[in-house]
Design a protein around this motif. Structure first.
Motif, PDB file in Angstrom:
ATOM      1  N   HIS A  24       1.445  11.717   3.449  1.00 48.81           N
ATOM      2  CA  HIS A  24       1.213  11.885   4.889  1.00 48.81           C
ATOM      3  C   HIS A  24       2.268  11.210   5.754  1.00 48.81           C
ATOM      4  O   HIS A  24       2.477  11.605   6.901  1.00 48.81           O
ATOM      5  CB  HIS A  24      -0.185  11.387   5.246  1.00 48.81           C
ATOM      6  N   THR A  25       2.950  10.183   5.207  1.00 50.37           N
ATOM      7  CA  THR A  25       3.961   9.477   5.997  1.00 50.37           C
ATOM      8  C   THR A  25       5.375   9.940   5.684  1.00 50.37           C
ATOM      9  O   THR A  25       6.265   9.787   6.509  1.00 50.37           O
ATOM     10  CB  THR A  25       3.908   7.956   5.725  1.00 50.37           C
ATOM     11  N   GLY A  26       5.598  10.451   4.464  1.00 49.70           N
ATOM     12  CA  GLY A  26       6.945  10.832   4.038  1.00 49.70           C
ATOM     13  C   GLY A  26       7.822   9.640   3.722  1.00 49.70           C
ATOM     14  O   GLY A  26       9.020   9.783   3.494  1.00 49.70           O
ATOM     15  N   ARG A  27       7.247   8.440   3.673  1.00 50.99           N
ATOM     16  CA  ARG A  27       8.005   7.224   3.409  1.00 50.99           C
ATOM     17  C   ARG A  27       8.042   6.893   1.922  1.00 50.99           C
ATOM     18  O   ARG A  27       7.109   7.179   1.190  1.00 50.99           O
ATOM     19  CB  ARG A  27       7.366   6.024   4.131  1.00 50.99           C
ATOM     20  N   GLN A  28       9.127   6.206   1.497  1.00 49.80           N
ATOM     21  CA  GLN A  28       9.218   5.684   0.134  1.00 49.80           C
ATOM     22  C   GLN A  28       8.183   4.580  -0.046  1.00 49.80           C
ATOM     23  O   GLN A  28       7.996   3.744   0.838  1.00 49.80           O
ATOM     24  CB  GLN A  28      10.607   5.091  -0.124  1.00 49.80           C
ATOM     25  N   VAL A  29       7.514   4.593  -1.196  1.00 47.60           N
ATOM     26  CA  VAL A  29       6.485   3.597  -1.514  1.00 47.60           C
ATOM     27  C   VAL A  29       6.795   3.032  -2.890  1.00 47.60           C
ATOM     28  O   VAL A  29       7.066   3.767  -3.825  1.00 47.60           O
ATOM     29  CB  VAL A  29       5.083   4.232  -1.534  1.00 47.60           C
ATOM     30  N   SER A  47       1.938  -5.660  -0.021  1.00 47.06           N
ATOM     31  CA  SER A  47       3.106  -6.531  -0.075  1.00 47.06           C
ATOM     32  C   SER A  47       4.037  -6.361   1.124  1.00 47.06           C
ATOM     33  O   SER A  47       4.945  -7.159   1.311  1.00 47.06           O
ATOM     34  CB  SER A  47       3.882  -6.308  -1.377  1.00 47.06           C
ATOM     35  N   ASP A  48       3.790  -5.334   1.952  1.00 43.28           N
ATOM     36  CA  ASP A  48       4.599  -5.132   3.159  1.00 43.28           C
ATOM     37  C   ASP A  48       4.099  -5.958   4.331  1.00 43.28           C
ATOM     38  O   ASP A  48       4.693  -5.952   5.399  1.00 43.28           O
ATOM     39  CB  ASP A  48       4.630  -3.652   3.547  1.00 43.28           C
ATOM     40  N   ILE A  49       3.012  -6.695   4.132  1.00 42.31           N
ATOM     41  CA  ILE A  49       2.430  -7.527   5.185  1.00 42.31           C
ATOM     42  C   ILE A  49       2.525  -8.978   4.726  1.00 42.31           C
ATOM     43  O   ILE A  49       2.237  -9.292   3.567  1.00 42.31           O
ATOM     44  CB  ILE A  49       0.971  -7.107   5.465  1.00 42.31           C
ATOM     45  N   ALA A  50       2.898  -9.869   5.632  1.00 43.48           N
ATOM     46  CA  ALA A  50       3.201 -11.265   5.312  1.00 43.48           C
ATOM     47  C   ALA A  50       2.153 -11.952   4.430  1.00 43.48           C
ATOM     48  O   ALA A  50       2.486 -12.568   3.430  1.00 43.48           O
ATOM     49  CB  ALA A  50       3.418 -12.053   6.594  1.00 43.48           C
ATOM     50  N   ASN A  51       0.885 -11.862   4.761  1.00 40.01           N
ATOM     51  CA  ASN A  51      -0.133 -12.582   3.986  1.00 40.01           C
ATOM     52  C   ASN A  51      -0.688 -11.780   2.809  1.00 40.01           C
ATOM     53  O   ASN A  51      -1.642 -12.206   2.172  1.00 40.01           O
ATOM     54  CB  ASN A  51      -1.269 -13.041   4.891  1.00 40.01           C
ATOM     55  N   GLN A  75      -9.428  -4.572   8.373  1.00 40.10           N
ATOM     56  CA  GLN A  75      -8.223  -4.674   9.192  1.00 40.10           C
ATOM     57  C   GLN A  75      -7.116  -3.766   8.670  1.00 40.10           C
ATOM     58  O   GLN A  75      -6.553  -2.984   9.407  1.00 40.10           O
ATOM     59  CB  GLN A  75      -7.729  -6.118   9.245  1.00 40.10           C
ATOM     60  N   GLU A  76      -6.785  -3.913   7.397  1.00 40.70           N
ATOM     61  CA  GLU A  76      -5.714  -3.126   6.792  1.00 40.70           C
ATOM     62  C   GLU A  76      -6.309  -2.002   5.945  1.00 40.70           C
ATOM     63  O   GLU A  76      -7.445  -2.097   5.490  1.00 40.70           O
ATOM     64  CB  GLU A  76      -4.820  -4.017   5.927  1.00 40.70           C
ATOM     65  N   LYS A  77      -5.504  -0.948   5.716  1.00 39.42           N
ATOM     66  CA  LYS A  77      -5.975   0.225   4.986  1.00 39.42           C
ATOM     67  C   LYS A  77      -5.010   0.611   3.865  1.00 39.42           C
ATOM     68  O   LYS A  77      -3.834   0.282   3.911  1.00 39.42           O
ATOM     69  CB  LYS A  77      -6.108   1.430   5.925  1.00 39.42           C
ATOM     70  N   ILE A  78      -5.552   1.342   2.900  1.00 34.90           N
ATOM     71  CA  ILE A  78      -4.774   2.012   1.861  1.00 34.90           C
ATOM     72  C   ILE A  78      -5.330   3.422   1.777  1.00 34.90           C
ATOM     73  O   ILE A  78      -6.543   3.604   1.628  1.00 34.90           O
ATOM     74  CB  ILE A  78      -4.915   1.336   0.477  1.00 34.90           C
ATOM     75  N   SER A  79      -4.462   4.423   1.857  1.00 32.86           N
ATOM     76  CA  SER A  79      -4.948   5.808   1.792  1.00 32.86           C
ATOM     77  C   SER A  79      -4.349   6.548   0.599  1.00 32.86           C
ATOM     78  O   SER A  79      -3.439   6.066  -0.054  1.00 32.86           O
ATOM     79  CB  SER A  79      -4.641   6.557   3.095  1.00 32.86           C
ATOM     80  N   ASP A  99      -0.008  -4.080  -6.329  1.00 31.87           N
ATOM     81  CA  ASP A  99       0.854  -4.472  -5.213  1.00 31.87           C
ATOM     82  C   ASP A  99       1.516  -3.209  -4.696  1.00 31.87           C
ATOM     83  O   ASP A  99       2.129  -2.467  -5.463  1.00 31.87           O
ATOM     84  CB  ASP A  99       1.924  -5.465  -5.661  1.00 31.87           C
ATOM     85  N   ILE A 100       1.407  -2.985  -3.391  1.00 34.63           N
ATOM     86  CA  ILE A 100       1.952  -1.763  -2.790  1.00 34.63           C
ATOM     87  C   ILE A 100       2.595  -2.115  -1.456  1.00 34.63           C
ATOM     88  O   ILE A 100       2.046  -2.906  -0.687  1.00 34.63           O
ATOM     89  CB  ILE A 100       0.848  -0.686  -2.664  1.00 34.63           C
ATOM     90  N   ASP A 101       3.777  -1.542  -1.182  1.00 34.62           N
ATOM     91  CA  ASP A 101       4.512  -1.902   0.037  1.00 34.62           C
ATOM     92  C   ASP A 101       4.331  -0.887   1.164  1.00 34.62           C
ATOM     93  O   ASP A 101       5.212  -0.709   1.999  1.00 34.62           O
ATOM     94  CB  ASP A 101       5.997  -2.134  -0.265  1.00 34.62           C
ATOM     95  N   SER A 102       3.172  -0.258   1.215  1.00 34.59           N
ATOM     96  CA  SER A 102       2.861   0.722   2.256  1.00 34.59           C
ATOM     97  C   SER A 102       1.345   0.850   2.358  1.00 34.59           C
ATOM     98  O   SER A 102       0.617   0.294   1.539  1.00 34.59           O
ATOM     99  CB  SER A 102       3.470   2.076   1.904  1.00 34.59           C
ATOM    100  N   HIS A 103       0.890   1.604   3.335  1.00 36.92           N
ATOM    101  CA  HIS A 103      -0.548   1.835   3.464  1.00 36.92           C
ATOM    102  C   HIS A 103      -0.978   3.126   2.765  1.00 36.92           C
ATOM    103  O   HIS A 103      -2.094   3.586   2.934  1.00 36.92           O
ATOM    104  CB  HIS A 103      -0.966   1.861   4.942  1.00 36.92           C
ATOM    105  N   GLU A 104      -0.065   3.681   1.942  1.00 40.35           N
ATOM    106  CA  GLU A 104      -0.380   4.936   1.265  1.00 40.35           C
ATOM    107  C   GLU A 104       0.164   4.929  -0.161  1.00 40.35           C
ATOM    108  O   GLU A 104       1.308   4.575  -0.394  1.00 40.35           O
ATOM    109  CB  GLU A 104       0.241   6.094   2.045  1.00 40.35           C
ATOM    110  N   VAL A 105      -0.699   5.313  -1.124  1.00 37.79           N
ATOM    111  CA  VAL A 105      -0.293   5.438  -2.523  1.00 37.79           C
ATOM    112  C   VAL A 105       0.680   6.621  -2.616  1.00 37.79           C
ATOM    113  O   VAL A 105       0.457   7.659  -1.987  1.00 37.79           O
ATOM    114  CB  VAL A 105      -1.530   5.675  -3.420  1.00 37.79           C
TER     115      VAL A 105
END
Length: 162
Positions: A24-29, A47-51, A75-79, A99-105
């Protein structure tokens, strides 16, 4: 058809990683699936968020199922978790840290296949704790519009083979 139910919990023998595009984002994950201790379940860490907030992959964490299964910690999501979760279940993995550096698998090829292949590379490790199972003790029904489901208790196990 024989039913092979594992009595003990399992995790990965070693960590495995992959990268791909978010549907849905077209971003590298980038994503790494690591072994986890007994009774920890499946948990995502952003892992893309500081805490590095934790988002447990539990049914009560589901916040949306429009075009993808989305879980949230409030607060945060994973889709787009459905193919990875199917692969983890199919591989018999009860406990894993993701560990994932985005909100989407990453979507990979659009199936659970690439995740199954990845998990096979990591290997399966039997743990000492017994697997937790859901036991149906009374009939359960749900109807929404023209769709319905009914689940009834049954002693023992029975194959659904034709």
């Amino acid at each position: 058809m024989s039913i092979n139910i594992k009595l003990h919990q399992h995790t990965l023998r070693r960590s495995v990683s992959c990268h791909g595009i978010g549907l849905h984002t077209g971003r590298q994950v980038r994503m790494t699936i690591k072994p986890a201790a007994e009774n920890k379940g499946i948990c995502f860490y952003r892992s893309d968020i500081a805490n590095k907030p934790a988002i447990p992959a539990r049914m009560e964490q589901i916040v949306d199922t429009t075009l993808a299964t989305t879980i949230s910690n409030g607060q945060e999501k994973i889709s787009t978790t459905e193919h990875l979760m199917a692969a983890l279940h199919g591989a018999g993995i009860d406990n894993a840290t993701i560990d994932i550096d985005s909100h989407e698998v990453p979507i990979m090829d659009g199936s659970a296949g690439p995740f199954i292949h990845l998990l096979q590379k990591g290997g399966l490790k039997k743990q000492r704790a017994l697997r937790k199972v859901l036991r149906i003790t009374k009939p359960i029904s749900l109807t929404q519009g023209d769709k319905s489901i009914r689940i009834e208790p049954m002693p023992g196990l029975k194959s659904a083979a034709p």
